[in-house]
Design an enzyme around this catalytic site. Structure first.
Site, PDB file in Angstrom:
ATOM      1  N   LYS A  18     -31.134 -18.137 -66.363  1.00 22.68           N
ATOM      2  CA  LYS A  18     -31.608 -16.826 -65.867  1.00 22.68           C
ATOM      3  C   LYS A  18     -30.429 -15.939 -65.460  1.00 22.68           C
ATOM      4  CE  LYS A  18     -30.847 -17.360 -61.293  1.00 22.68           C
ATOM      5  NZ  LYS A  18     -30.111 -16.455 -60.410  1.00 22.68           N
ATOM      6  N   THR A  40     -33.634 -12.202 -59.905  1.00 18.20           N
ATOM      7  CA  THR A  40     -32.241 -11.913 -60.252  1.00 18.20           C
ATOM      8  C   THR A  40     -32.117 -10.665 -61.134  1.00 18.20           C
ATOM      9  OG1 THR A  40     -30.179 -13.037 -60.801  1.00 18.20           O
ATOM     10  CG2 THR A  40     -31.955 -13.338 -62.326  1.00 18.20           C
TER      11      THR A  40
HETATM   12  O1  LIG Z   1     -29.716 -17.432 -57.912  1.00 15.56           O
HETATM   13  C1  LIG Z   1     -29.727 -16.591 -57.060  1.00 15.56           C
HETATM   14  C2  LIG Z   1     -30.945 -16.231 -56.332  1.00 15.56           C
HETATM   15  O2  LIG Z   1     -32.019 -17.085 -56.606  1.00 15.56           O
HETATM   16  C3  LIG Z   1     -28.482 -15.848 -56.759  1.00 15.56           C
HETATM   17  O3  LIG Z   1     -27.941 -15.305 -57.936  1.00 15.56           O
HETATM   18  P1  LIG Z   1     -27.964 -13.728 -58.091  1.00 15.56           P
HETATM   19  O4  LIG Z   1     -27.362 -13.166 -56.844  1.00 15.56           O
HETATM   20  O5  LIG Z   1     -27.191 -13.378 -59.296  1.00 15.56           O
HETATM   21  O6  LIG Z   1     -29.405 -13.320 -58.232  1.00 15.56           O
END
Ligand SMILES: O=C(CO)COP(=O)(O)O
Ligand SMILES: NC(=O)C1=CN([C@@H]2O[C@H](COP(=O)(O)OP(=O)(O)OC[C@H]3O[C@@H](n4cnc5c(N)ncnc54)[C@H](O)[C@@H]3O)[C@@H](O)[C@H]2O)C=CC1
Length: 333
Positions: free
Chosen positions: A188, A245
């Site tokens: 993701k 995300t």
């Molecule tokens: O995995 C995360 C939140 O579930 C943190 O990654 P991101 O800050 O890129 O969203």
């Protein structure tokens, strides 16, 4: 429970607070002396989680042995590029009755393995599990309702993690699909870079929805080829984490993508975001996995070209839109 946490970044700090708030005895380790000094002085992760006061009962240290010895659970919250080196360092102190819970997200490029397997390979016989899902530290830190999934090869271990982390605002589900949880949580991040890139290019919500949905199709193709359950990938650590995300102002990966869409290199974007941008580390590994398992991942492929081959982001979007005409249901493609 007596718990050691490896990594005092935003996620390690937020989870330390959550666990201390649940009544556990928590020790947090960082490799960085200055970081530990800051945490001991201010009881706040001022660089990475400002505004969240950290529980007075938490011990912060650079002493790895102190963080591991006598702890029932070790939570591993160091970014993926440092997992193997950290696992090597803790190996001499780990005993078989301790449970290691990985909360980081990534795939190692050299071995194409997710984090639980990296730790298992460095510490043979260790019991290793995972906790993952849509959970930004900035929101967990201030008690915003959050749901995640605890994955272990046996349900009793997953339930132990559930009981340890769960409280009225942090709901933990259980699962035995460790591969699905790790894969969903890692891939993701690559799709979030793409979502951020389209925002940076000035495209709209339609584009974002398209990327998320077709990104999910790619996650499903790779995940099922690797033995993950569709329900896991459609759950908290797949679809759930993809939503958070790709859409959140807190997302490191989306924000880095945005800067890349605006014309910055991935190195400039990472420097500006400051915190770890795991999608950059997982992008090549995900593409290599796609090739290994013979699945089509056009978004992941274009992200790699933009990041590492200097392809203009706008051209990558055009190339995605003008691919061969397809049927929508293409999980088996
Ligand atoms: O995995 C995360 C939140 O579930 C943190 O990654 P991101 O800050 O890129 O969203
Ligand atoms: N921040 C979040 O909201 C969430 C993060 N995660 C995952 O947790 C992991 C950690 O992320 P963050 O806490 O956000 O990172 P961060 O960027 O806030 O912190 C990084 C930490 O890495 C440490 N570090 C630097 N070099 C190191 C080394 N050589 N060895 C060991 N540690 C080193 C630093 O001391 C710092 O504390 C990532 O895999 C991330 O995807 C998962 C869920 C939520």
């Amino acid at each position: 429970m007596i718990i050691g946490i490896l990594g005092a970044g935003s996620w390690g700090s937020a989870l330390a607070n959550l666990l201390a708030g649940n009544g556990h005895d928590v020790t947090v380790w960082s490799i960085d002396e200055k970081e530990i000094e800051m945490l001991n002085t201010y009881r706040e992760q001022r660089d990475r989680l400002p505004g969240v006061h950290l529980n007075e009962t938490i011990t912060f240290t650079t002493d790895l042995e102190q963080t591991i010895k006598g702890k029932k659970m070790i939570v591993c919250a160091v970014p993926s590029p440092f997992i193997r080196s950290t696992a090597k360092k803790i190996a001499p102190y780990i005993t078989n009755d301790q449970l290691i819970v990985n909360v980081s997200k990534g795939i190692e490029e050299a071995t194409l393995t997710p984090i639980v397997e990296i730790i298992e390979s460095e510490i043979p016989g260790a019991k290793v599990a995972v906790l993952s899902g849509p959970s930004h530290a900035e929101e967990v830190g201030i008690g915003i309702p959050t749901t995640v999934v605890a994955g272990a090869r046996d349900m009793d271990t997953a339930k132990l993690i559930q009981n340890t982390f769960m409280n009225d605002v942090f709901r933990v589900y259980t699962s035995t699909d460790v591969t699905g949880i790790e894969l969903g949580g890692s891939v993701k991040n690559v799709i979030a870079l793409a979502a951020g890139i389209t925002d940076g290019l000035g495209f709209g919500d339609n584009t974002k929805a398209a990327l998320m949905t077709r990104g999910m199709a790619e996650i499903l193709r790779l995940g099922t080829a690797m033995g993950a359950h569709v329900e896991t990938l459609a759950g908290l650590s797949g679809m759930g984490d993809l939503i958070v995300t790709c859409t959140s102002k807190h997302s490191r990966n989306r924000n880095a993508g945005y800067l890349i869409g605006q014309g910055k290199s991935y190195k400039e974007a990472m420097a500006e975001v400051k915190m770890v941008v795991e999608g950059v580390y997982s992008a090549k590994a995900t593409l290599k996995l796609a090739k290994k398992y013979g699945v089509d991942m056009p978004i992941v492929e274009e992200v790699n070209k933009v990041l590492f081959e200097g392809k203009p982001a706008r051209e990558a979007v055009v190339d995605l839109l003008t691919r061969d005409r397809k049927a929508e249901i293409s999980v088996e493609e």
